[in-house]
Design a protein around this motif. Structure first.
Motif, PDB file in Angstrom:
ATOM      1  N   TYR A   1       0.772  -1.080   0.296  1.00 46.27           N
ATOM      2  CA  TYR A   1       0.313   0.418  -0.011  1.00 46.27           C
ATOM      3  C   TYR A   1       1.090   0.948  -0.127  1.00 46.27           C
ATOM      4  O   TYR A   1       0.536   2.294  -0.376  1.00 46.27           O
ATOM      5  CB  TYR A   1      -1.079  -0.218   1.382  1.00 46.27           C
ATOM      6  N   ALA A   2       2.197   1.190  -0.466  1.00 46.90           N
ATOM      7  CA  ALA A   2       2.962   2.593  -0.316  1.00 46.90           C
ATOM      8  C   ALA A   2       2.537   3.510  -1.548  1.00 46.90           C
ATOM      9  O   ALA A   2       1.858   3.003  -2.754  1.00 46.90           O
ATOM     10  CB  ALA A   2       4.167   1.961  -0.875  1.00 46.90           C
ATOM     11  N   GLN A   3       2.606   4.395  -1.042  1.00 39.33           N
ATOM     12  CA  GLN A   3       2.754   5.438  -2.427  1.00 39.33           C
ATOM     13  C   GLN A   3       3.126   5.437  -3.536  1.00 39.33           C
ATOM     14  O   GLN A   3       2.862   5.462  -4.617  1.00 39.33           O
ATOM     15  CB  GLN A   3       2.435   6.913  -1.494  1.00 39.33           C
ATOM     16  N   ASP A   4       4.458   4.882  -3.285  1.00 37.76           N
ATOM     17  CA  ASP A   4       5.403   4.519  -4.464  1.00 37.76           C
ATOM     18  C   ASP A   4       5.401   3.456  -4.463  1.00 37.76           C
ATOM     19  O   ASP A   4       6.649   2.898  -5.153  1.00 37.76           O
ATOM     20  CB  ASP A   4       6.843   5.096  -4.378  1.00 37.76           C
TER      21      ASP A   4
ATOM     22  N   LEU B   1      10.776  -3.761   1.340  1.00 38.06           N
ATOM     23  CA  LEU B   1      11.211  -2.555   1.769  1.00 38.06           C
ATOM     24  C   LEU B   1      12.369  -1.734   1.089  1.00 38.06           C
ATOM     25  O   LEU B   1      12.426  -1.044   1.511  1.00 38.06           O
ATOM     26  CB  LEU B   1      12.021  -3.409   2.758  1.00 38.06           C
ATOM     27  N   ALA B   2      12.982  -2.028   0.718  1.00 34.00           N
ATOM     28  CA  ALA B   2      14.220  -1.271  -0.186  1.00 34.00           C
ATOM     29  C   ALA B   2      13.881  -0.471  -1.622  1.00 34.00           C
ATOM     30  O   ALA B   2      13.981   0.656  -2.353  1.00 34.00           O
ATOM     31  CB  ALA B   2      15.877  -1.982  -0.982  1.00 34.00           C
ATOM     32  N   SER B   3      12.685  -0.484  -1.804  1.00 35.65           N
ATOM     33  CA  SER B   3      12.259   0.055  -3.245  1.00 35.65           C
ATOM     34  C   SER B   3      10.919   0.569  -2.837  1.00 35.65           C
ATOM     35  O   SER B   3      10.092   1.224  -4.021  1.00 35.65           O
ATOM     36  CB  SER B   3      11.487  -1.341  -4.710  1.00 35.65           C
ATOM     37  N   ALA B   4      10.719   0.894  -1.999  1.00 36.47           N
ATOM     38  CA  ALA B   4       9.033   0.859  -1.736  1.00 36.47           C
ATOM     39  C   ALA B   4       8.930   1.912  -0.071  1.00 36.47           C
ATOM     40  O   ALA B   4       9.885   1.114   0.743  1.00 36.47           O
ATOM     41  CB  ALA B   4       7.980   0.256  -1.861  1.00 36.47           C
ATOM     42  N   GLY B   5       8.534   3.195  -0.239  1.00 34.53           N
ATOM     43  CA  GLY B   5       8.658   3.976   1.390  1.00 34.53           C
ATOM     44  C   GLY B   5       7.523   3.094   2.789  1.00 34.53           C
ATOM     45  O   GLY B   5       6.318   2.434   1.765  1.00 34.53           O
ATOM     46  N   MET B   6       7.717   2.720   3.155  1.00 27.17           N
ATOM     47  CA  MET B   6       7.079   2.488   4.196  1.00 27.17           C
ATOM     48  C   MET B   6       6.787   3.738   5.101  1.00 27.17           C
ATOM     49  O   MET B   6       6.504   4.623   5.169  1.00 27.17           O
ATOM     50  CB  MET B   6       8.416   1.771   5.670  1.00 27.17           C
ATOM     51  N   ALA B   7       5.504   3.054   6.096  1.00 29.88           N
ATOM     52  CA  ALA B   7       4.372   3.808   6.289  1.00 29.88           C
ATOM     53  C   ALA B   7       4.060   3.798   7.997  1.00 29.88           C
ATOM     54  O   ALA B   7       5.620   3.866   8.453  1.00 29.88           O
ATOM     55  CB  ALA B   7       2.626   3.601   5.706  1.00 29.88           C
ATOM     56  N   LEU B   8       3.049   3.849   7.992  1.00 30.49           N
ATOM     57  CA  LEU B   8       2.690   3.845  10.438  1.00 30.49           C
ATOM     58  C   LEU B   8       3.162   3.160  10.368  1.00 30.49           C
ATOM     59  O   LEU B   8       3.833   3.160  11.424  1.00 30.49           O
ATOM     60  CB  LEU B   8       1.015   3.779  10.263  1.00 30.49           C
ATOM     61  N   HIS B   9       3.336   1.710   9.930  1.00 30.08           N
ATOM     62  CA  HIS B   9       3.764   0.417  10.927  1.00 30.08           C
ATOM     63  C   HIS B   9       4.787   0.670  10.886  1.00 30.08           C
ATOM     64  O   HIS B   9       5.672   0.510  12.464  1.00 30.08           O
ATOM     65  CB  HIS B   9       3.670  -1.182  10.207  1.00 30.08           C
ATOM     66  N   HIS B  10       6.132   1.079   9.830  1.00 33.56           N
ATOM     67  CA  HIS B  10       7.855   0.472  10.768  1.00 33.56           C
ATOM     68  C   HIS B  10       7.540   2.242  11.029  1.00 33.56           C
ATOM     69  O   HIS B  10       9.010   1.939  11.938  1.00 33.56           O
ATOM     70  CB  HIS B  10       8.258   1.566   9.032  1.00 33.56           C
ATOM     71  N   LYS B  11       7.361   3.585  11.058  1.00 34.57           N
ATOM     72  CA  LYS B  11       7.435   4.089  11.509  1.00 34.57           C
ATOM     73  C   LYS B  11       7.050   4.435  13.218  1.00 34.57           C
ATOM     74  O   LYS B  11       7.518   4.461  14.842  1.00 34.57           O
ATOM     75  CB  LYS B  11       6.116   5.700  11.516  1.00 34.57           C
ATOM     76  N   LEU B  12       5.525   3.543  13.512  1.00 31.87           N
ATOM     77  CA  LEU B  12       5.335   3.270  15.099  1.00 31.87           C
ATOM     78  C   LEU B  12       6.364   1.462  15.606  1.00 31.87           C
ATOM     79  O   LEU B  12       7.252   2.540  17.096  1.00 31.87           O
ATOM     80  CB  LEU B  12       4.154   2.625  15.687  1.00 31.87           C
ATOM     81  N   CYS B  13       6.959   0.863  15.119  1.00 31.26           N
ATOM     82  CA  CYS B  13       7.980   0.398  15.355  1.00 31.26           C
ATOM     83  C   CYS B  13       9.006   0.423  16.036  1.00 31.26           C
ATOM     84  O   CYS B  13      10.020   0.656  16.747  1.00 31.26           O
ATOM     85  CB  CYS B  13       7.961  -0.556  14.220  1.00 31.26           C
ATOM     86  N   HIS B  14       9.866   2.241  14.647  1.00 34.08           N
ATOM     87  CA  HIS B  14      10.946   2.668  14.687  1.00 34.08           C
ATOM     88  C   HIS B  14      10.742   3.790  15.819  1.00 34.08           C
ATOM     89  O   HIS B  14      11.486   3.804  16.659  1.00 34.08           O
ATOM     90  CB  HIS B  14      10.887   3.582  13.864  1.00 34.08           C
ATOM     91  N   VAL B  15       9.828   3.810  16.540  1.00 37.00           N
ATOM     92  CA  VAL B  15       9.394   4.472  17.842  1.00 37.00           C
ATOM     93  C   VAL B  15       9.422   3.732  18.468  1.00 37.00           C
ATOM     94  O   VAL B  15       9.915   4.377  20.097  1.00 37.00           O
ATOM     95  CB  VAL B  15       8.096   5.753  17.780  1.00 37.00           C
ATOM     96  N   LEU B  16       8.311   2.503  19.150  1.00 38.12           N
ATOM     97  CA  LEU B  16       8.807   2.132  20.282  1.00 38.12           C
ATOM     98  C   LEU B  16      10.186   1.401  20.236  1.00 38.12           C
ATOM     99  O   LEU B  16      10.554   1.893  21.465  1.00 38.12           O
ATOM    100  CB  LEU B  16       7.972   0.446  19.479  1.00 38.12           C
TER     101      LEU B  16
END
Length: 354
Positions: free
Chosen positions: A181-184, A231-246
């Protein structure tokens, strides 16, 4: 169907199969390297010693202090070791922690790196580095960060404990879920994402029962490679952001955090990314994507609550705040109330809200 996209293939050489570690000296030679530093975590130091012996006279030694979330001070110690030993190449043996260290060294020195993954992390396929300093994880994306060569040796994954295989696999699956579901997103990575998810859905339940099953191990490593490309080819969204934050704020284990969060972030985005959810459900052979991911984690005995990973309940508010701090794209708009509820369910170990 309207196809409108950009696709860029990243220049990594991949060696995949059984017994492929033996090709390491040849791959070092291809890069023209003469003094190789082998990297590992403290736990994998005996393996690093074996790899150093395999390299023979071109091994400059080992550095075995790779650490989760790639702390900047560890990277600086490793760079000092590289300079002391006059190394001209690094070999990263291990999971995301060691791969991250190899990338951090490459970023600071420009040296080529060869990644030899022993988990399903997937970061070996990306030009992305997440580094932690003072409890904050920041991400950089640069061509120098991408490993030159990746050696996937199925035999090296046979000793990955079943529990770690499950969480590492679910972590890899998160890359494919977000790529869909990535934007790109583009047709090529979407095909890889669905294929990678299906490979893991087949392999992980077998590995949980029979950790030495070679076919399942090969399938899972194949899935990890595909999900790593996503992971290399498409931008990540909410899931990866939350995991980075946590991970950054509470020092939670990386793969386990992904395993806990994935069903919940999929549920949050389910209405806004219906096509992606349909493909995920198809790959999992499940009626619903979020429920299918939740059920798979349960079947694998993976952790399903942030509480059991050691996050305090009081952290929900801070995590919500941090998740909204720097705006980023997500198929569904980021709403404080929705994210807070998602985190509360994930903390308590409740099923995703469908």
């Amino acid at each position: 169907m309207n196809h409108d996209f950009i696709y860029e293939a990243l220049p990594t050489r991949v060696i995949f199969g059984q017994g492929k570690l033996q090709s390491l000296p040849h791959e070092v030679e291809r890069l023209g390297a003469r003094r190789v530093l082998v990297l590992s975590t403290p736990q994998q130091e005996p393996w690093a010693q074996n790899v150093s012996e395999l390299l023979g006279s071109v091994s400059a030694g080992i550095y075995s202090n790779a650490t989760m979330h790639t702390p900047v001070e560890i990277s600086e110690q490793a760079v000092a070791q590289v300079q002391r030993l006059e190394a001209d190449c690094v070999v990263a043996l291990g999971g995301g922690s060691t791969t991250g260290l190899g990338k951090a060294i490459a970023l600071r020195t420009g040296l080529p790196q060869i990644a030899v993954p022993t988990t399903y992390a997937g970061s070996e396929m990306t030009p992305i580095l997440g580094e932690t300093e003072n409890g904050v994880k920041t991400t950089k994306r640069l061509p120098v960060i991408l490993p030159k060569t990746v050696i996937y040796d199925v035999d090296l994954s046979l000793t990955l404990p079943a529990a770690l295989s499950a969480t590492s696999g679910l972590n890899a699956m998160a890359h494919a879920v977000e790529a869909l579901y990535a934007q790109d997103r583009n047709p090529v990575t979407s095909i890889m994402a669905e294929e990678g998810l299906a490979a893991f859905a087949r392999a992980l339940p077998t590995i949980t029962q029979s950790p030495k099953d070679l076919e399942a191990r090969s399938d899972a490593l194949y899935g990890a490679w595909l999900c790593g490309i996503c992971l290399a080819s498409a931008g990540m969204a909410l899931h990866h952001k939350l995991c980075h934050v946590l991970g950054g704020a509470f020092d939670l284990p990386h793969a386990q955090t992904h395993a806990v969060m994935l069903p919940h972030t999929a549920a949050y985005n389910s209405k806004a990314a219906a096509d992606a959810m349909q493909r995920i459900a198809r790959a999992l052979n499940a009626p619903d994507a979020a429920q299918g991911l939740w059920d798979l984690a349960g079947k694998l005995g993976a952790p399903r609550s942030l509480k059991e990973l050691g996050m305090p309940e009081t952290g929900i508010e801070l995590a919500t705040e941090l998740a909204l701090k720097n705006p980023y794209w997500n198929p569904r708009p980021l709403e404080a109330d929705g994210i807070r509820k998602l985190l509360a369910r994930a903390w308590a170990g409740e099923a995703p809200s469908l």
